[in-house]
Design a protein around this motif. Structure first.
Motif, mmCIF file in Angstrom:
data_model
loop_
_atom_site.group_PDB
_atom_site.id
_atom_site.type_symbol
_atom_site.label_atom_id
_atom_site.label_comp_id
_atom_site.label_asym_id
_atom_site.label_seq_id
_atom_site.Cartn_x
_atom_site.Cartn_y
_atom_site.Cartn_z
ATOM 1 N N MET A 163 10.736 7.311 0.126
ATOM 2 C CA MET A 163 10.261 6.848 1.051
ATOM 3 C C MET A 163 10.716 8.128 2.279
ATOM 4 N N ARG B 154 15.588 -1.941 -11.756
ATOM 5 C CA ARG B 154 14.332 -2.656 -11.865
ATOM 6 C C ARG B 154 14.782 -3.167 -14.006
ATOM 7 N N LYS C 218 14.985 -6.030 -5.358
ATOM 8 C CA LYS C 218 14.967 -4.656 -5.285
ATOM 9 C C LYS C 218 14.343 -4.123 -4.433
ATOM 10 N N LEU C 219 13.247 -4.288 -5.253
ATOM 11 C CA LEU C 219 11.545 -4.727 -4.831
ATOM 12 C C LEU C 219 11.689 -5.094 -2.738
ATOM 13 N N VAL D 270 12.620 -2.350 -0.710
ATOM 14 C CA VAL D 270 12.720 -1.091 -1.080
ATOM 15 C C VAL D 270 11.151 -1.666 0.044
ATOM 16 N N ALA E 202 10.386 0.327 3.207
ATOM 17 C CA ALA E 202 9.547 1.249 3.784
ATOM 18 C C ALA E 202 9.023 0.736 5.239
ATOM 19 N N VAL F 207 10.297 2.144 8.216
ATOM 20 C CA VAL F 207 10.387 3.594 8.792
ATOM 21 C C VAL F 207 8.689 3.925 8.786
#
Lengths: 835, 420, 228
Positions: free
Chosen positions: A3, A286, B3-4, B7, B11, B14
């Motif tokens: 990102m 993953r 982990k997802l 993320v 996001a 941010v």
């Protein structure tokens, strides 16, 4: 990280797109100072006789009612100091002086097209139509300027900046230095408005009685007959010129914009490298989950589609954020950009209007294409991993094949670059050639990594077995981190290239200035009194520089005087000169001229060519031989030098004087200047001071470049760090093994660092010649094509070593983090993980 | 799965951070123009430099009309700078060789802004060439009507620039009289007002036809000569406009002007540029000139006025004036001018002036049909505008157009309506 | 000699405490050939890791005495070693062989074998030649590890584990990844070579057949170590 890098890429791209389009809007805007349809301008061509109010009224009375007077002055804005003891004490608010402009609104309103009276019986029809053009908005403003309470018009962004510069967010009215309140501010969004405040001319003179009547705008087209009549009616000291000088400006500024765009694209591409690695990391983390999905029967295609969709969504989100940040960034940078453009190219730069939707679409589109392309490499790797296909090392045959491909790429890129550089002149082609040079360097690096590393290994003594192992691991690493290494190579090459270019420029400038500035002092003064006369009894030697502007092959060229004395002969810095020993005597006799590079390259002249030029005093066209081509760094103008004796003071302007003399005599001159009402502190500059000021300006200009270089290096290092993180798992067993042999954690960390730094070092070695080549291309091709001047390339080994040190330091700082993290893990964990 | 979430969390972080940054900038740097304007208005009003066309501050009123003042010529043809408002006003009824009739008006207005005067004196620089304004603002109107077309232009200028004014020294030297604004010029060969040449140009604003691609510039050159005497309106030029005498001016007319000249219709906006589409029309006729100066015409009570200048066929002239005031009855005055130049001042009781009807012109209802009765002179005439839309769509708009006189006497003239 | 005294080791999984090693006592003398068997997850590897000073027990001692280390005059408890001491111990006293990933891919067989010797500085070419001959890998010395079969790789691993002449060789399932033929060959070679070099060998295996090759066979079950 994904990102962040997408946002950075989008922000950088948006900022540059906004800056470029805003600036271009203001060039192409046909409005000048909110006055629409300006076709020509009338200005003074003499420093002695300026444009006056009387000139204006005489012309208007003669029937030229399309002329609108414009007065201008650059002033700071102040605010009343609340803590002041005296009422008139004010504090300065602005850092950069504002361009105050006064328009004769009364004359503007007298133009029939402006007020556009409509017969009463037809007024209802007109009202029915929607009036929504921008010109109507500015017409309304002009009306307000003319008839209402005094107001001043400025762009909302400028007002924002001014309010932001108020101490402690005070809302005191803005004033002049003397404390006179400025008119009420009204904001208006127009691409033509930048660092400008527009008001009625009477208000301007009320506030700043010393404002200069700078020009008369000619609104609307003049018929040929009327134009002829106007030319005849103009007194000698006034000239009529086309307002379409914007075309010429845009040539000069396009290189600036191209440069910005190129940097943004470079940053974008480097960010994409990070995206590749970040996606790799993401998918890597993953992997176990994805494998379970496969076991549950979900097809690889489904998994890829889902991953791709996720990347697309993240990209769109990042683009949106990036655009918003980019617009803010552009606003932050716009004063600097405006100032740079206005000072470098003498253009008016406005804030411009930004279509957010358009920008969003543009940036999202580019980001999407980029990130989708960047995702394919990690997805391909994932494909292998999910298909349980072993990462089989390439067979010898396959290795040879790929090596041949890489060498072929090198040859193709290098050949293409060579052809373009030697035959093309268009700036965009040259930029492509620059990119090709870099790409060929990348290919060469990839082809030679193994060989280079093997060579370095030979130099590692046998008593450092771990270093030897490490260097061999480096070789293996080079195969797996091609992209990151290429990114680093590109960053290093551009670093070396830019740094050498700037250093060469700086060196050339310093040397040139030191050579040319032979006098003890210089005076910058325009108009009365003539300082040569003033200096008569002081004992100082004053040489004035007389200036004309002459037309030559459709362009305006500077015709300057140059003294022919011994001192000044020595001072001249030649790029090229005639082999004739009588060069200076021929020059003194008026048989030949000296031209600057801009003139020679721009008009394609060489030494001993003959040019037809007007005599500086009589204007008679004669032939002159080009005796020498001189350096004139940074000047956008083409220049011809002729002996001082050929000039006529009454016909030419004079703004610069070279002064030589003892300090005591200089003091006498100072006194005389004071008596004459001139400010010696501001006008009389010691040569050393002048040099210092010039070099300071030079350094300030290149601060942005320096910053960008560091940023690019940082990004490349980040890319390398990502690659390393991905590979960490691959090398974990090897590290476990070495640690199990009793090698300390610190040592293994250092060895890991050594591996990566070795890769970077090799990349730096290859980057050096390509960086030098890049520098050469920038100086001798791009600078030449864009600005018609060039300077010698100075290769400084110290500078290159400095870049090596900086690059390796930046890489170390970035990659030390994952290395330390890996090193901190207890060995037992690794052993358990591996076994 | 962990982990997802990481993320997504990143996001969100941010996004929130970015929005916070943008929002804070917007909040911190929102232009406070409203706030600024109120504080700034306070600051500027103490030294306001508004260019208003009227002075409503009684303390800064210009010189007031003096009933004892004697109008003398050529002195009083020139500008009276101490008065707030002044105009030099020409109206002409013209016709060409083919019998087409034209109405022409040319006016130069001077307005005095007293605020500017006081301020300029305190901060005007020594270098007077740089000063771009004084207390006077000028406006000029040029209007020409044919049966179907209307040419109209408006000009503005400020004093102290040099492109407008009144040249000629009063008294000592014999410099010829001139009135000008840019290239609109009234130039006399003598120090007197007349005889003179008037040159101006104007632009077509209404064709009355579908086709708008016609030559739209009109250049006018007129020779004006005085065939009679100047007429002092009111009592020796002191003209009272309201019952309580609060509205008064110095006013004289030159109603006996003979006109001949040329209209040149072309595409180019210039005084003399030959063009393919140039058409020249010779015109002649009568004109009426007014010069009036006052500081008492515009105030809170003034609603407007209706003014008539009539050339009767028997050679006599009539000036009739109806002043409309808030809270007062309309004040009607006039002057009857014999053909030999002798005048009779008409007080409100001596004349009747009434609008017969209102006519819709555009979105306005205007009295274009009048009845004038002057019993002592046996005048009972109907005055009708010869063309409906003779509205001048200027910054200050008003009606100025030709009229036809019928009834006990016949003639022609001009009608002016303001305040509608 | 390495003396294990009252070793205790447990771990916590989802709040529940599991004792892997419960009061373990063992003595390893120079030249001993010991195999430790046990079911999967019985703690054999954990015991080996303790012997290699890769992990620390909850309680107990592992005493290293002078019979194994000629430079030391008194016993040292390796469970109390600092990281630096543990590194030193592994460098000089111990050789380690794992089930897989024993070799560094980017260097040759010879370089792999020589590495520990070079690290310690104890390079004896005759000794190395003897190792190569004993393990039958002389013809492979210039190859890269990925050019060898599984069995060949493990033989190289054995050579690498012994190249720096450690008093003790610890092998964690050295034949676990091999087929039965190679397993027999490699395990036999391992035991014979250690015997030949008088290197103490502690081998963890789940194969009874392999375990039978050693002098001492121990069984780890439910935290307790018993000799078979």
């Amino acid at each position: 990280m994904l990102m962040a890098s997408l946002i950075i890429a989008a922000a950088g791209l948006s900022a540059v797109l906004v800056i470029n389009s805003s600036a271009k809007q203001s060039y192409s805007s046909e409005q000048q100072f909110l006055v629409p349809n300006v076709t020509q301008t009338i200005t003074s061509n003499s420093s002695n006789l300026k444009l006056t109010k009387q000139d204006y009224s005489v012309l208007r009375v003669k029937g030229f009612s399309q002329l609108i007077a414009v007065a201008q002055t650059k002033q700071h804005i102040y605010t009343n100091n609340q803590a002041a003891t005296q009422a008139s004490e004010t504090t300065k608010v602005t850092q950069r002086r504002i361009d105050f402009t006064g328009i004769d609104t009364f004359s503007l309103l007298s133009l029939p097209d402006f007020l556009n009276p409509v017969a009463l019986s037809e007024q209802s029809n007109v009202a029915a139509k929607t009036i929504s053009s921008a010109s109507d908005d500015s017409n309304q403003l002009i009306r307000q300027l003319g008839f209402g309470e005094p107001i001043a018009i400025l762009h909302p962004q400028l007002l924002e900046q001014l309010l932001g510069q108020l101490p402690d967010q005070q809302l005191e009215p803005f004033t002049t230095e003397a404390g006179t309140p400025l008119p009420k501010f009204n904001t208006f969004e127009s691409a033509a408005l930048g660092n400008d405040i527009i008001m009625d001319i009477a208000d301007l003179y009320r506030l700043y009685p010393n404002a200069e009547l700078s020009m008369l705008l000619v609104v609307g087209e003049l018929s040929k007959a009327k134009q002829d009549r106007l030319q005849e009616s103009l007194p000698n000291h006034l000239q009529l010129t086309n307002a379409k000088g914007a075309e010429q400006d845009s040539e000069l500024t396009s290189s600036f914009h191209l440069n910005l765009m190129a940097m943004a694209l470079l940053m974008f591409v480097v960010c994409l490298f990070i995206v590749v690695n970040a996606v790799n990391l993401l998918l890597n983390s993953r992997l176990s989950w994805l494998k379970i999905c496969r076991q549950l029967g979900i097809s690889r295609l489904q998994l890829f589609v889902v991953q791709l969709l996720e990347i697309i969504l993240l990209t769109l989100l990042a683009s949106f954020i990036g655009v918003v940040l980019g617009i803010e960034l552009a606003k932050l940078a716009s004063p600097t950009v405006q100032a740079t453009l206005e000072n470098l190219y003498s253009v008016e730069v406005g804030f411009g209007k930004v279509s957010i939707i358009g920008l969003l679409i543009q940036v999202s589109g580019i980001s999407l294409v980029g990130s989708i392309c960047a995702t394919f490499i990690p997805l391909n790797k994932l494909n292998h991993q999910l298909a349980q296909t072993k990462d089989v090392p390439l067979s010898l045959v396959q290795q040879r094949f790929w090596k041949r491909i890489i060498w072929l790429s090198f040859v193709v890129f290098a050949a293409a670059a060579y052809i373009i550089l030697n035959h093309a002149q268009a700036l965009w082609l040259l930029l492509i050639a620059t990119a090709l040079v870099i790409l060929s360097g990348c290919s060469l690096l990839l082809a030679n990594y193994p060989g280079m590393l093997a060579l370095i290994q030979r130099f590692i003594p046998a008593r450092f077995p771990l270093l030897q192992v490490s260097s061999k691991q480096s070789l293996a690493l080079s195969g797996k981190t091609k992209i990151a290494c290429c990114a680093f190579f590109i960053a290093a090459t551009s670093n070396i290239g830019m740094n050498l270019m700037v250093d060469s420029f700086r060196g050339a400038t310093v040397g040139w200035l030191e050579q040319r500035l032979v006098a003890d002092y210089y005076i910058y003064h325009n108009g009365e009194p003539n300082l040569s006369d003033l200096a008569k009894d002081t004992g100082v030697n004053v040489k004035q520089r007389l200036e004309n502007t002459i037309p030559f092959q459709g362009k305006q060229v500077q015709q300057f005087s140059y003294p022919t004395g011994e001192l000044y002969q020595q001072a001249m810095a030649f790029y090229d000169k005639s082999k004739d020993e009588n060069l200076w005597s021929e020059f003194a006799l008026g048989k030949g001229v000296l031209v600057n590079q801009q003139f020679a390259f721009g008009f394609d002249y060489k030494i001993n060519d003959v040019v037809e030029l007007p005599h500086p005093a009589t204007g008679e066209i004669s032939s002159y031989k080009i005796l020498g081509i001189i350096y004139d760094f940074g000047s956008p103008y083409k220049q011809v030098l002729m002996p001082l004796e050929m000039f006529d003071l009454s016909k030419s302007t004079c703004c610069m004087y070279a002064v030589q003399g003892a300090e005591s005599n200089i003091d006498l001159l100072r006194e005389k200047m004071l008596t004459a009402g001139l400010d010696p502190e501001g006008k009389l500059l010691k040569t050393e001071e002048l040099l210092a000021i010039s070099m300071q300006a030079f350094d300030d200009t290149f601060i942005i470049t320096d910053g960008l270089n560091v940023v690019t290096l940082l990004v490349a290092a980040l890319s390398l760090a990502c690659a390393i993180i991905v590979l960490m798992n691959d090398v974990r067993p090897q590290n476990m093994l070495i640690r199990s042999m009793g090698v300390s954690a610190l040592k293994t960390q250092l060895l890991a660092l050594f591996q990566y730094l070795l890769l970077c070092f090799v990349a730096l070695i290859f980057a050096t010649p390509f960086g030098i080549l890049l520098s050469w291309v920038l100086i001798n091709d791009i600078n030449y094509q864009a600005f018609s001047w060039t300077y010698p390339l100075i290769i400084s080994p110290m500078k290159i070593l400095q870049i090596y040190a900086t690059s390796l330091l930046v890489v170390t700082v970035v990659i030390i983090i994952p290395i330390i993290r890996a090193g901190r893990r207890p060995l037992i964990e690794d052993i358990r993980w591996v076994n | 799965m962990g982990k997802l979430n990481k993320v997504s969390r990143l996001a969100v972080f941010v996004i929130v951070l970015a929005l916070l940054i943008v929002a804070s900038r917007a909040l911190l740097f929102a232009p406070k123009s409203d706030h600024l304007s109120s504080s700034d208005a306070t600051a500027t009003s103490s030294q306001s430099f508004g260019r208003g066309f009227s002075n409503t501050n009684p303390e800064l009123l210009g010189e007031v009309a003096d009933p004892n003042y004697k109008i003398r010529f050529p002195k009083d043809h020139y500008s009276h700078d101490s008065f707030d408002i002044e105009w030099w006003y020409l109206t002409a009824n013209l016709q060409d060789d083919e019998g087409n009739v034209y109405g022409l008006q040319w006016t130069l207005f001077r307005f005095r802004n007293p605020n500017v005067a006081s301020e300029n004196q305190s901060i005007a620089s020594e270098n007077s060439i740089s000063d771009w304004s004084n207390e006077h603002i000028y406006m000029a109107h040029a209007s020409v009507h044919s049966a179907s077309q209307h040419w109209f232009s408006e000009k503005f200028a400020r004093g102290n620039v040099g492109n407008v004014g009144n040249v000629g020294n009063v008294g000592v030297e014999q410099t010829p009289f001139k009135l000008f604004i840019d290239d609109w010029q009234w130039s006399s060969a003598t120090t007197g007002l007349l005889p003179a040449q008037l040159i101006f140009n104007t632009k077509l604003i209404s064709t009355g036809e579908e086709d708008s691609k016609v030559a739209d510039h009109l250049n006018v050159q007129l020779n004006l000569s005085n065939t009679g005497s100047y007429v002092l309106q009111g009592k020796d030029g002191y003209s009272i406009k309201s019952a309580n005498s609060k509205h008064a001016s110095h006013y004289y007319s030159a109603p006996f002007i003979n006109v001949n000249g040329t209209f040149t219709i072309s595409e180019a906006l210039t005084n003399s540029t030959p063009s393919n589409l140039e058409k020249q029309i010779a015109v002649k006729g009568n004109a009426w000139f007014d010069q009036e100066w006052t500081s008492q015409l515009f105030d809170q009570a003034t609603l407007g006025w209706d003014w008539f200048s009539l050339h009767l066929d028997n050679g006599d002239k009539i000036m009739a004036f109806r002043m409309r005031l808030q809270g007062q009855t309309d004040y009607i005055t006039g002057t009857y001018i014999e053909s030999d130049g002798s005048t009779t001042m008409l007080m409100p009781s001596e004349l009747e002036l009434n609008a017969n009807e209102l006519t819709a012109v555009g979105n306005k209802e205007l009295p274009l049909n009048w009845q004038l009765k002057i019993e002592s002179k046996g005048i009972d005439v109907s005055i009708k505008a010869t063309k409906k839309d003779q509205w001048n769509p200027a910054s200050i708009a008003y009606y100025e157009g030709t009229v036809a006189v019928s009834g006990t006497h016949k003639g022609k003239g001009f009608l002016e309506l303001t305040g509608y | 000699m390495l003396a294990l005294k009252n070793l205790q080791k447990s771990y916590t999984d989802a709040g529940e405490k599991h004792t892997i090693l419960n009061n373990i006592n063992l003595t390893i003398n120079a030249g001993d050939s010991i195999s430790i068997q046990g079911a999967s997850g019985s703690g054999k590897s954990t015991l080996l890791h303790l012997l290699a000073a890769l992990d620390k027990p909850d309680s107990g001692e592992i005493l290293l005495n002078s019979s194994l280390d000629e430079t030391q005059t008194e016993n040292q408890d390796i469970t109390q070693f600092t990281e630096r001491q543990a590194d030193q111990y592994r460098q000089f006293q111990v050789g380690l062989i794992f089930q897989k990933f024993n070799l560094i891919d980017c260097i040759t067989v010879m370089e792999n074998i020589m590495l520990p010797a070079k690290i310690t500085g104890k390079v004896e070419h005759e000794y190395i030649q003897e190792l190569l001959n004993a393990l039958g890998i002389k013809s492979h010395i210039n190859k890269l590890p990925n050019q060898l079969s599984g069995g060949e790789q493990q033989r190289v691993a054995i050579a690498r584990g012994l190249s720096h002449q450690p008093p003790l060789l610890l092998a964690d399932e050295p034949t676990g990844n091999l087929d039965s033929k190679n397993s027999d060959l490699v395990s036999q070679l391992l035991v014979d070579t250690c015997k030949q070099l008088n290197t103490a060998l502690v081998m963890v295996t789940h194969s009874r057949k392999v375990a039978m090759l050693t002098q001492q066979q121990w069984y780890l079950d439910d935290g307790s170590l018993t000799r078979i």
